[in-house]
Design an enzyme around this catalytic site. Structure first.
Site, short mmCIF file in Angstrom:
data_model
loop_
_atom_site.label_atom_id
_atom_site.label_comp_id
_atom_site.label_asym_id
_atom_site.label_seq_id
_atom_site.Cartn_x
_atom_site.Cartn_y
_atom_site.Cartn_z
N THR A 1 -35.36 25.43 32.86
CA THR A 1 -35.70 24.77 31.56
C THR A 1 -37.01 24.46 31.46
O THR A 1 -37.11 23.31 31.92
CB THR A 1 -34.33 23.44 31.90
OG1 THR A 1 -33.69 24.64 31.89
CG2 THR A 1 -34.63 22.90 29.79
N GLU A 2 -37.65 24.91 30.58
CA GLU A 2 -39.07 24.95 30.88
C GLU A 2 -40.37 24.69 31.30
O GLU A 2 -40.45 23.98 31.74
CB GLU A 2 -39.21 23.23 29.42
CG GLU A 2 -38.38 22.93 28.37
CD GLU A 2 -39.26 23.75 27.52
OE1 GLU A 2 -39.91 23.81 27.87
OE2 GLU A 2 -38.69 24.26 26.33
N LEU A 3 -39.48 25.75 32.92
CA LEU A 3 -40.09 25.78 33.39
C LEU A 3 -40.64 24.54 34.64
O LEU A 3 -41.02 24.82 35.36
CB LEU A 3 -41.63 26.19 33.35
CG LEU A 3 -41.60 27.68 32.33
CD1 LEU A 3 -42.88 27.84 31.64
CD2 LEU A 3 -40.86 29.11 32.75
N GLY B 1 -43.57 23.60 31.63
CA GLY B 1 -44.39 23.95 30.65
C GLY B 1 -44.65 23.00 29.54
O GLY B 1 -45.50 23.86 29.16
#
Lengths: 420, 467
Positions: free
Chosen positions: B145-147, B298
């Site tokens: 999730t979102e890096l 990120g």
């Protein structure tokens, strides 16, 4: 720079937010340095804070010659002002006002409140302003709220100095739209004659532009601020209690939207039982609100304290878990700032001017009792929300100072003086 | 030779409807169908669909000369199936080209990797099963999730059998290191890491349409040139985008689709090759280890997890949610499990952020709420109802472990009954056989419900033990 200010209220004897705002602003301007402020009020009580402004009472300003001695003046009004000022003022009486009801010093009596003959008192205040404007040198004139606009205009005509008027409220706010034509006329006249208009919020600014037809470039918003509370108020003890307290604090009038608070309370009490509601203050809708609370069957958990004054206000806040201000129309509204400063999470209506600058509060529409009830429930049931609002609220208020507001007003002064 | 890998991310959460506290315990439908429908339909129309069409065109023109990766969450797939099923066909077509790799991630775009490893593993498996079923691929490369990534997460995904993961390569995380290499995880040396190239990604996603940018206008020619002129040793460039960048954030008339279409031609001229992440790690050796002790992501200026765990509201909501994780995994109510998925989406916590300035503006621009406080209030009201429902499934007084053993007993009942039935049958047969010879009185056959009384008694004694 010398400013001559006309106001109606001044702490500690205040009836509404106007006095607090006038006081805070004056003090904030003084803190910016190089300001010499004369502040005229109808009736000083002698216990006003001195040092940052020279306070002149309209009720101590002679409008007709009386041959009195220094000692007599000293004994009569020495506690309010320097007798020398009385004699200086007496030298500048510009017409014969002996037909009026005057006292032994040749002064007009003022109540300093909002009496039934308010229009007469406003007029008298303006007569006195003529004497003061002729006596006290100034670079700019500043009138706080409609009561003092005629005085400001008079002073402008006498001195030729620029007039700045400060709109703390308009009659549209006070009357939910049913304006009093006389009041409207006075307000409109003040705005037309002003060289610049300061409003306490963008909400008020829009009212001034749209309802009074004033050119937008003449109107600037300077949001109010809050005076840091003293430590003994901030550290007032909290009673240990299991129940949560939700507080409404203010005049119980149409403008403040008290009925929405009662309805929201009924919704909350329908669901959770460990909450109490307090409506502190007095006003013409108080009886109706007591009846409404009874009708909703929540009178056992909905309490009325009557008018609170001075320290009582802060004791009430210290005991509160939520502060709520459901105002239908609030030009600014300083009290949520005070509540936040005391660490009380606040719910305010989107229709209040302070909503424009506050972040760590919950904002709802004044009519949206579901949202209001939901917000009350959330703060009283979810500790994380309570602490987040409390801690960040205290921090946020530290950044809202009268000194910054005062700086903006001084900038406006410089602009209008430069334009003359 | 430079390898370029494009990643396109598709995610949509199930946004919550306005849920007031008086609904707690009375209403257990939580989702804003209208908004969810509206948003996904609009995005499919403006962005997802034209972008996938563009990708299909590019693949048609270039054959195996163009490759990319797609990461799509379970909640997004569900919404697509509900509101824009035709788009799912397009994704399938894309999968059939063999030029697109689907990545592994959490089903609900959750923060479970930070909160609850068990739940995390379950959620990832659920996602990967869905991808396999729909697109016929078993995902090999993991992207959180979102890096979000750190050394603990590396251990976790490595233990699940992943050999490659993609994470954030922002400059202030990497320091002097370049993101254009393959690395391996310090805590799990078997795990290779690919890192996003933020600068080149943002040249498209943030700056492509900015006329005040000194490189404006960005042409495919110029862009490929930048990639080609990277130092000789830097071999892989990972370009990571939310798919709605194309067509939604950068509308069609910015020329973004034409830009994408033109990329392969210039890439060919300059010897830049498109690749999938799996191919990239097969070709390239890790150049070094990467230790990330604190979680990175990120998102936001800080590239940490403060976007979702930055304040007390977010932490409280997450704690309350994951406090029932084990309970939910024990129960079998399908609707409850579905809501559990949807409530985990990181977006709900993203809306509660109280950050200011640029980060704050980004948070509020995505949020359906007017303030972080109403985001929190609404979520907590929903969660309160959800917790009530979990409690209704199992009384709170029973500890998880005890509950587990009880449930085991109950589940084994069926097997036990079968076994007993069989036994009865054989015995009866024996008796019948014997009966033929001995004329003994017949034994009554047990009714179906009866054997169940035995384990039920067991349950009672277990409960009594607790007292």
């Amino acid at each position: 720079m010398k400013a001559l200010m006309f106001g109606w209220e001044f702490p500690p004897h205040i009836l509404g937010g106007l006095g607090t705002a006038s006081y805070g602003l004056t003090k904030g301007m003084h803190a910016n340095g190089n300001m010499d402020i004369t502040f005229v009020i109808p009736k000083p009580w002698g216990d006003e804070e001195k040092g940052f402004a020279n306070i002149i009472g309209a009720c101590n300003t002679p409008v007709a010659w009386r041959d009195v001695s220094w000692d007599y003046v000293q004994s009569r009004i020495g506690k309010f002002m320097d007798p020398q000022l009385y004699f200086d003022l007496r030298d500048h009486i510009y017409a014969d006002f002996n037909y009026m009801k005057l006292n032994d010093l040749g002064c007009i009596e003022f109540s300093g409140r909002y009496p039934d003959n308010i229009l007469e008192e406003i007029n008298n205040y303006s007569i006195v302003a003529g004497v003061i404007a002729r006596t006290v040198p100034c670079d700019v004139i500043h009138s706080h709220d409609w009561l003092t606009y005629p005085a400001g205009i008079h002073a402008k005509n006498v001195t030729g100095k620029p007039l700045v008027i400060h709109v703390h409220a308009t009659d549209f706010d006070r009357s939910r739209g049913n304006v009093n034509p006389t009041v409207f006329a006075i307000e409109k006249d003040g705005m037309n004659n002003a060289d610049h208009i300061i409003t306490v919020s963008d909400l008020t600014r829009r009212t001034v532009i749209e309802k009074y037809g004033i050119s937008p470039d003449k109107v600037t918003t300077v949001h109010n601020a809050v005076i840091p509370l003293s430590d003994d108020l901030l550290n007032l003890p909290r009673r240990d209690k299991k129940e949560k307290v939700v507080t409404f604090l203010g005049r119980i009038t149409m403008q403040k939207g008290p009925e929405y608070f009662v309805e929201a309370a009924a919704k909350v009490l329908n669901k959770s039982k460990n909450v109490r509601f307090v409506m502190a203050g007095s006003g013409d809708m108080m009886e109706a609100m007591i009846k409404l609370a009874a009708k909703r069957g929540i009178a056992d958990r909905f309490h009325f304290t009557g008018f609170l004054k001075g320290k009582e206000v802060y004791e009430m806040l210290a005991d509160s878990d939520v502060y709520i201000m459901p105002s239908v129309s609030e030009p600014f509204g300083i009290s949520p700032l005070e509540a936040m400063e005391m660490g009380v999470p606040s719910i305010i209506s989107k229709q209040s001017g302070c909503a424009e600058i506050l972040h760590n509060v919950i904002k709802t529409d004044y009519w949206d009792i579901d949202a209001m009830a939901d917000a009350i429930h959330a703060i009283t049931s979810y500790p994380a929300l309570y602490h987040q609002l409390r801690n960040d609220g205290i921090e946020e208020i530290k950044g809202i100072t009268w000194e910054k507001a005062g700086r903006k007003v001084i900038d406006i002064y410089e602009k209008v003086i430069g334009n003359m | 030779m430079k390898n370029v890998c494009f990643y396109f991310k598709i995610h949509q959460p199930f946004r919550l409807k306005r849920y007031r506290f008086f609904a707690i315990g009375n209403s257990n439908y939580y989702f804003d169908d209208f908004a969810n429908d509206d948003i996904i339909t609009r995005l499919v129309e403006q962005s997802y669909s034209p972008m996938v069409d563009t990708l299909l065109d590019i693949i048609k023109e270039n054959g195996k000369g163009f490759k990319c990766a797609i990461s799509i969450t379970g909640t997004a797939i569900e919404q697509i199936e509900l509101y824009a099923p035709e788009f799912n066909e397009k994704l399938r077509k894309l999968a059939d080209t063999g030029c697109v790799e689907f990545l592994s991630e959490t089903y609900s775009h959750s923060l479970a990797s930070l909160e609850d490893p068990e739940e995390f593993m379950r959620d990832v498996k659920m996602h990967d099963t869905l991808i396999k079923r729909l697109y016929g691929q078993t995902p090999k490369v993991f992207t959180n999730t979102e890096l979000i990534y750190d050394d603990d997460i590396a251990l976790l995904i490595s233990s699940m059998g992943f050999k490659t993961a993609l994470t954030e390569g922002a400059k202030h995380i990497l320091g002097w290191k370049s993101p254009n290499y393959v690395y391996k995880a310090a805590s799990a040396p078997g795990l290779k890491l690919l890192l996003t190239n933020d600068k080149l990604s943002e040249d498209i996603s943030r700056r492509f349409a900015r006329t005040d940018w000194d490189e404006y206008p960005l042409t495919a020619d110029k862009y490929v040139d930048w990639i080609a002129s990277l130092p000789e040793e830097e071999q892989v460039v990972n370009l990571y985008f939310s798919m709605d960048t194309f067509g939604s954030f950068l509308p069609k008339d910015t020329g973004i689709f034409d830009f994408m279409r033109a990329l392969p031609r210039f890439a060919k001229e300059r010897g830049v090759v498109f690749t999938t992440p799996s191919e990239a790690v097969a070709k390239l050796k890790p150049v070094g280890e990467l230790a990330i002790p604190y979680p990175i992501s990120g998102t936001d200026e800080a590239r940490d997890v403060s976007a979702w765990k930055g304040n007390d509201l977010q932490r409280e909501a997450l704690n309350k949610l994951y406090s029932v994780s084990e309970r939910v995994s024990l129960c079998s109510d399908r609707r409850l499990k579905q809501d559990w998925e949807y409530l985990q989406s990181s977006d709900h916590f993203y809306y509660m952020s109280t950050k200011n300035l640029a980060d704050g503006a980004a948070h509020s621009s995505f949020s359906p709420y007017d303030s972080p406080f109403s985001a929190f209030t609404n979520y907590m009201n929903v969660l309160a109802d959800f917790l009530v429902r979990v409690q209704e499934q199992f009384p709170e007084a029973i500890e998880n472990e005890e509950l587990n053993s009880l449930l085991l007993t109950i589940r084994n009942q069926a097997a036990e009954i079968d076994e007993l039935n069989k036994e009865v049958k054989t015995l009866r047969n024996n008796i019948l056989n014997a009966d033929d010879s001995n004329n003994l009185p017949e034994v009554k056959e047990p009714e179906d419900g009866k054997p169940a009384s035995r384990p039920a008694r067991q349950r009672k004694t277990a409960a009594a033990k607790k007292k």
